[in-house]
Design a protein around this motif. Sequence first.
Motif, PDB file in Angstrom:
ATOM      1  N   MET B   1       0.835  -1.223   0.000  1.00  0.00           N
ATOM      2  CA  MET B   1       0.000   0.000   0.000  1.00  0.00           C
ATOM      3  C   MET B   1       0.863   1.263   0.000  1.00  0.00           C
ATOM      4  O   MET B   1       0.534   2.247  -0.657  1.00  0.00           O
ATOM      5  CB  MET B   1      -0.909  -0.031   1.239  1.00  0.00           C
ATOM      6  CG  MET B   1      -1.888   1.142   1.321  1.00  0.00           C
ATOM      7  SD  MET B   1      -3.038   1.277  -0.081  1.00  0.00           S
ATOM      8  CE  MET B   1      -3.350   3.037  -0.079  1.00  0.00           C
ATOM      9  N   ASP B   2       2.007   1.229   0.730  1.00  0.00           N
ATOM     10  CA  ASP B   2       2.899   2.390   0.732  1.00  0.00           C
ATOM     11  C   ASP B   2       3.373   2.702  -0.680  1.00  0.00           C
ATOM     12  O   ASP B   2       3.453   3.867  -1.072  1.00  0.00           O
ATOM     13  CB  ASP B   2       4.115   2.117   1.628  1.00  0.00           C
ATOM     14  CG  ASP B   2       3.793   2.433   3.073  1.00  0.00           C
ATOM     15  OD1 ASP B   2       2.680   2.076   3.520  1.00  0.00           O
ATOM     16  OD2 ASP B   2       4.645   3.034   3.743  1.00  0.00           O
ATOM     17  N   GLU B   3       3.676   1.630  -1.427  1.00  0.00           N
ATOM     18  CA  GLU B   3       4.171   1.820  -2.782  1.00  0.00           C
ATOM     19  C   GLU B   3       3.077   2.388  -3.681  1.00  0.00           C
ATOM     20  O   GLU B   3       3.305   3.316  -4.452  1.00  0.00           O
ATOM     21  CB  GLU B   3       4.624   0.462  -3.316  1.00  0.00           C
ATOM     22  CG  GLU B   3       5.786   0.531  -4.274  1.00  0.00           C
ATOM     23  CD  GLU B   3       6.255  -0.874  -4.599  1.00  0.00           C
ATOM     24  OE1 GLU B   3       6.040  -1.289  -5.742  1.00  0.00           O
ATOM     25  OE2 GLU B   3       6.781  -1.570  -3.684  1.00  0.00           O
ATOM     26  N   VAL B   4       1.878   1.822  -3.552  1.00  0.00           N
ATOM     27  CA  VAL B   4       0.736   2.310  -4.329  1.00  0.00           C
ATOM     28  C   VAL B   4       0.471   3.781  -3.985  1.00  0.00           C
ATOM     29  O   VAL B   4       0.293   4.624  -4.867  1.00  0.00           O
ATOM     30  CB  VAL B   4      -0.525   1.458  -4.036  1.00  0.00           C
ATOM     31  CG1 VAL B   4      -1.768   2.083  -4.658  1.00  0.00           C
ATOM     32  CG2 VAL B   4      -0.323   0.037  -4.557  1.00  0.00           C
ATOM     33  N   GLY B   5       0.479   4.097  -2.688  1.00  0.00           N
ATOM     34  CA  GLY B   5       0.186   5.458  -2.238  1.00  0.00           C
ATOM     35  C   GLY B   5       1.226   6.450  -2.727  1.00  0.00           C
ATOM     36  O   GLY B   5       0.880   7.523  -3.239  1.00  0.00           O
ATOM     37  N   ALA B   6       2.505   6.105  -2.587  1.00  0.00           N
ATOM     38  CA  ALA B   6       3.560   7.018  -3.025  1.00  0.00           C
ATOM     39  C   ALA B   6       3.494   7.194  -4.535  1.00  0.00           C
ATOM     40  O   ALA B   6       3.686   8.305  -5.061  1.00  0.00           O
ATOM     41  CB  ALA B   6       4.928   6.488  -2.590  1.00  0.00           C
ATOM     42  N   GLY B   7       3.194   6.117  -5.258  1.00  0.00           N
ATOM     43  CA  GLY B   7       3.055   6.201  -6.716  1.00  0.00           C
ATOM     44  C   GLY B   7       1.911   7.117  -7.100  1.00  0.00           C
ATOM     45  O   GLY B   7       2.010   7.913  -8.048  1.00  0.00           O
ATOM     46  N   ALA B   8       0.797   7.025  -6.358  1.00  0.00           N
ATOM     47  CA  ALA B   8      -0.364   7.878  -6.647  1.00  0.00           C
ATOM     48  C   ALA B   8      -0.013   9.343  -6.409  1.00  0.00           C
ATOM     49  O   ALA B   8      -0.372  10.215  -7.200  1.00  0.00           O
ATOM     50  CB  ALA B   8      -1.547   7.458  -5.780  1.00  0.00           C
ATOM     51  N   ARG B   9       0.702   9.623  -5.324  1.00  0.00           N
ATOM     52  CA  ARG B   9       1.095  11.016  -5.033  1.00  0.00           C
ATOM     53  C   ARG B   9       1.951  11.587  -6.153  1.00  0.00           C
ATOM     54  O   ARG B   9       1.726  12.721  -6.588  1.00  0.00           O
ATOM     55  CB  ARG B   9       1.885  11.086  -3.731  1.00  0.00           C
ATOM     56  CG  ARG B   9       1.043  11.262  -2.502  1.00  0.00           C
ATOM     57  CD  ARG B   9       0.713  12.750  -2.238  1.00  0.00           C
ATOM     58  NE  ARG B   9      -0.300  12.840  -1.191  1.00  0.00           N
ATOM     59  CZ  ARG B   9      -1.573  13.143  -1.386  1.00  0.00           C
ATOM     60  NH1 ARG B   9      -2.029  13.447  -2.596  1.00  0.00           N
ATOM     61  NH2 ARG B   9      -2.413  13.178  -0.390  1.00  0.00           N
ATOM     62  N   ARG B  10       2.949  10.786  -6.603  1.00  0.00           N
ATOM     63  CA  ARG B  10       3.807  11.264  -7.698  1.00  0.00           C
ATOM     64  C   ARG B  10       2.972  11.506  -8.959  1.00  0.00           C
ATOM     65  O   ARG B  10       3.106  12.520  -9.634  1.00  0.00           O
ATOM     66  CB  ARG B  10       4.912  10.240  -7.998  1.00  0.00           C
ATOM     67  CG  ARG B  10       6.137  10.355  -7.103  1.00  0.00           C
ATOM     68  CD  ARG B  10       7.299   9.530  -7.663  1.00  0.00           C
ATOM     69  NE  ARG B  10       6.936   8.127  -7.853  1.00  0.00           N
ATOM     70  CZ  ARG B  10       7.008   7.191  -6.911  1.00  0.00           C
ATOM     71  NH1 ARG B  10       7.450   7.498  -5.709  1.00  0.00           N
ATOM     72  NH2 ARG B  10       6.664   5.944  -7.168  1.00  0.00           N
ATOM     73  N   ALA B  11       2.096  10.552  -9.261  1.00  0.00           N
ATOM     74  CA  ALA B  11       1.261  10.678 -10.462  1.00  0.00           C
ATOM     75  C   ALA B  11       0.340  11.886 -10.354  1.00  0.00           C
ATOM     76  O   ALA B  11       0.072  12.572 -11.342  1.00  0.00           O
ATOM     77  CB  ALA B  11       0.448   9.407 -10.666  1.00  0.00           C
ATOM     78  N   ALA B  12      -0.151  12.175  -9.124  1.00  0.00           N
ATOM     79  CA  ALA B  12      -1.075  13.299  -8.939  1.00  0.00           C
ATOM     80  C   ALA B  12      -0.404  14.614  -9.319  1.00  0.00           C
ATOM     81  O   ALA B  12      -1.029  15.499  -9.918  1.00  0.00           O
ATOM     82  CB  ALA B  12      -1.577  13.350  -7.497  1.00  0.00           C
ATOM     83  N   THR B  13       0.877  14.755  -8.970  1.00  0.00           N
ATOM     84  CA  THR B  13       1.616  15.969  -9.328  1.00  0.00           C
ATOM     85  C   THR B  13       1.669  16.132 -10.843  1.00  0.00           C
ATOM     86  O   THR B  13       1.429  17.221 -11.377  1.00  0.00           O
ATOM     87  CB  THR B  13       3.046  15.900  -8.745  1.00  0.00           C
ATOM     88  OG1 THR B  13       2.934  15.716  -7.329  1.00  0.00           O
ATOM     89  CG2 THR B  13       3.830  17.157  -9.036  1.00  0.00           C
ATOM     90  N   ALA B  14       1.947  15.029 -11.540  1.00  0.00           N
ATOM     91  CA  ALA B  14       2.014  15.091 -13.009  1.00  0.00           C
ATOM     92  C   ALA B  14       0.632  15.365 -13.599  1.00  0.00           C
ATOM     93  O   ALA B  14       0.496  16.141 -14.549  1.00  0.00           O
ATOM     94  CB  ALA B  14       2.579  13.784 -13.557  1.00  0.00           C
ATOM     95  N   GLN B 171      -4.701   3.465 -10.334  1.00  0.00           N
ATOM     96  CA  GLN B 171      -4.207   2.167  -9.875  1.00  0.00           C
ATOM     97  C   GLN B 171      -5.354   1.368  -9.268  1.00  0.00           C
ATOM     98  O   GLN B 171      -6.153   1.887  -8.500  1.00  0.00           O
ATOM     99  CB  GLN B 171      -3.123   2.353  -8.818  1.00  0.00           C
ATOM    100  CG  GLN B 171      -1.851   2.989  -9.354  1.00  0.00           C
ATOM    101  CD  GLN B 171      -0.819   3.170  -8.254  1.00  0.00           C
ATOM    102  OE1 GLN B 171      -0.050   2.281  -7.938  1.00  0.00           O
ATOM    103  NE2 GLN B 171      -0.822   4.352  -7.652  1.00  0.00           N
ATOM    104  N   LEU B 172      -5.391   0.080  -9.624  1.00  0.00           N
ATOM    105  CA  LEU B 172      -6.380  -0.810  -9.025  1.00  0.00           C
ATOM    106  C   LEU B 172      -5.644  -1.691  -8.018  1.00  0.00           C
ATOM    107  O   LEU B 172      -4.592  -2.262  -8.333  1.00  0.00           O
ATOM    108  CB  LEU B 172      -7.026  -1.670 -10.102  1.00  0.00           C
ATOM    109  CG  LEU B 172      -8.112  -2.623  -9.596  1.00  0.00           C
ATOM    110  CD1 LEU B 172      -9.460  -1.900  -9.546  1.00  0.00           C
ATOM    111  CD2 LEU B 172      -8.212  -3.857 -10.470  1.00  0.00           C
ATOM    112  N   ILE B 173      -6.165  -1.762  -6.808  1.00  0.00           N
ATOM    113  CA  ILE B 173      -5.547  -2.643  -5.819  1.00  0.00           C
ATOM    114  C   ILE B 173      -5.840  -4.081  -6.233  1.00  0.00           C
ATOM    115  O   ILE B 173      -7.006  -4.489  -6.307  1.00  0.00           O
ATOM    116  CB  ILE B 173      -6.079  -2.337  -4.407  1.00  0.00           C
ATOM    117  CG1 ILE B 173      -5.706  -0.905  -4.018  1.00  0.00           C
ATOM    118  CG2 ILE B 173      -5.526  -3.335  -3.413  1.00  0.00           C
ATOM    119  CD1 ILE B 173      -6.136  -0.496  -2.635  1.00  0.00           C
ATOM    120  N   ALA B 174      -4.769  -4.829  -6.519  1.00  0.00           N
ATOM    121  CA  ALA B 174      -4.936  -6.149  -7.139  1.00  0.00           C
ATOM    122  C   ALA B 174      -5.381  -7.204  -6.139  1.00  0.00           C
ATOM    123  O   ALA B 174      -5.948  -8.226  -6.508  1.00  0.00           O
ATOM    124  CB  ALA B 174      -3.641  -6.574  -7.816  1.00  0.00           C
TER     125      ALA B 174
END
Lengths: 415, 415
Positions: B1-14, B171-174
């Motif tokens: 979840m940390d990885e998904v969350g950090a990825g979402a934050r980075r993507a949100a900026t873009a 991202q979909l939580i698999a």
Amino acid sequence: MDEVGAGARRAATAMAAASTAAKNEALLALARRLRAAGPALAAANARDLQAATGLDAPLRDRLKLDAKTLATVAEGCEQIAAMPDPVGEISGVKRRPSGIAVGQMRVPLGVFGMIYESRPNVTIEAASLAIKSGNACILRGGSEAIHSNLALAQLVADALEEAGLPRAAVQLIATTDRAAVGLLISRPEFVDVIIPRGGKSLIERISREARVPVIKHLDGNCHNYVDAEVDLELAVRVVDNAKTNKYSPCNATESLLVHAVQAAAFLPRIGAIFAAKGVEMRGCPRTLALLGPLQGARLAAATEADWGEEYLAPIISIKVVDSLDEAIRHINRHGSHHTDAILTTNHPNAMRFLREVDSASVMVNASTRFADGFEYGLGAEIGISTDKFHARGPVGLEGLTSMKWVVLGQGELRS
Amino acid sequence: MDEVGAGARRAATAMAAASTAAKNEALLALARRLRAAGPALAAANARDLQAATGLDAPLRDRLKLDAKTLATVAEGCEQIAAMPDPVGEISGVKRRPSGIAVGQMRVPLGVFGMIYESRPNVTIEAASLAIKSGNACILRGGSEAIHSNLALAQLVADALEEAGLPRAAVQLIATTDRAAVGLLISRPEFVDVIIPRGGKSLIERISREARVPVIKHLDGNCHNYVDAEVDLELAVRVVDNAKTNKYSPCNATESLLVHAVQAAAFLPRIGAIFAAKGVEMRGCPRTLALLGPLQGARLAAATEADWGEEYLAPIISIKVVDSLDEAIRHINRHGSHHTDAILTTNHPNAMRFLREVDSASVMVNASTRFADGFEYGLGAEIGISTDKFHARGPVGLEGLTSMKWVVLGQGELRS
């Protein structure tokens, strides 16, 4: 608390339907009563001040309700009375293919709870914003101001009654029992939003424990970024003002970023001003190399922790960056999403900064000290939000309302 | 979840900085891929349907991703591409006495989390609204739709990449592990708002446990009030439509209030229609006295609990009231603040109803069934809010944004 909550809910219904004239009458009556109540308020305030002999001088000062403070809050009530009523505004009405007309109407949130410390004038600020925005509120001031707050709440209730509005529209929790706070923040059936004002630990605790939405303000780690293309004179003036106008407010600048091509021209000039004013500068290596020769400057090497620090003191962190991108990344990573400014003459850079810096207030060529409800023209502010949900930045009357949908038909049916 | 969350934050900026053209390109690419992916999606969907043999027919139906469903969601993506970009809109800019110009800019909220059940097309609806509004999102669909959702999420990621946008924006939580939900709703550092869609118990649990703001929809106990002055023909048509057009949606009417002076004229007419359509009527004593003689009517005495009930079925509660005030009080007390309508020809009564009924949608002479993002012109809805904080009623692209302050200066200083 059940009785207070149910009373607030009933009062909220009456306040939502109250006429603008009645709400303004209550505000003007309150101003009049504040001006007339000097001696009675002074006695109540004296009891608080007497009990507060253990507090240090600045805290005792904030507790004081003198004639000047009372004149200021009375004037605040009159200013709010003079503002347009936000309630009932209908906007964006459009006719849809089905034939219905759809728009939105601004309405009060209902009941807000406010938890605050020491300054008793907050009681009047909250009450006057509640009255004008058609909300009810439940106030919980600090135990050190309880007698002053009770006396002020009495004036508010009398003013409400004079205008034919429910006394329970503004209720002060008379107990200083901490359990009352727990109830106030955990009963969505009574309270629609909680606004805490006070130290960071109070606000963090309330945010963690609240079962109702919170409008909150945490850090103010505000940045100035001096761009590659810049009016140096203007930048020196603005950065000086943003840092040294006042050190304690949350909108004071705490961190300065300078584009590498301007560092040699800009840093010694602002550094000399900071040195003269006794501002300690915590710099990156490139900053220290440029400021090293400065006479009488208090210099230190910035640590990683400095980039995230809200000093609220004559200290500033300084970093030389190589691009606008680096500045934006740095601010979004280390800032507190409060207020950040770019100093630039380059239009595309100004627009990118406005759009990409993820803060409640973003500024071009202006002092971060302007981030304030009065300066923004909101008339008054109930608080400053560093969150993105519902309201960002200074929250005035509109932040205490929401938009409901109105549908005007002539018998249209859904097929 | 940390990885998904950090990825979402980075993507949100873009995503926040993404151009309208790139976002629209991603939406059109997604529509194209949905239309082309028929066979691959059918295979994934078949796996879910095979595993779902234990489910009853309506649930299996909602799980089905057939060509028609795919065409509809592809069309939805194209419609959202055709809508104006909400991000970057600057409004209300005013010059202040200090010289600064202050306004507000609409920006994405950041990252939203969505928790939903069975229908896999919600995956595409959420993804397309996230893309257009410049947000990132983390989706958590039901375990029964996991293969369909994974296949759809793959198409979304490919479409984002085709448009030069980050795959991690959607991202979909698999995993179907329930602990993932707990993490999704408790990490404000990764998620700015949670939108649950599903049964009431799911939504209540999430609201109770969430540590991030929730846009939620609970009951839809919608009312029709037939006023003393009314076009009876119109009222009969609208109330019939509001109740019987469809029984299961949250905007279907569940309760009917009739002013005493119209009861004898109105109730037998609407009662005959309800009787013919097999709608059970649970009435107050005055209602039962008027409807008693009706042939074939299913009548029952309303209990106190009936006034608060969301039937989602061919049942309606009916009460005769003596005034508009009584109607408004009844709705505010027993309703669910979703959608309520007045049938009237009296203008002041219409305005009072609009202002004083405390619901997300208030209507005059129109069917409550219109309370819907598409009918309101929002293009699509991510959910319907029965709360007042942030967004009320149908939530579209704008509900996924907030307003930040922009200050444009020419070197102004705070004095």
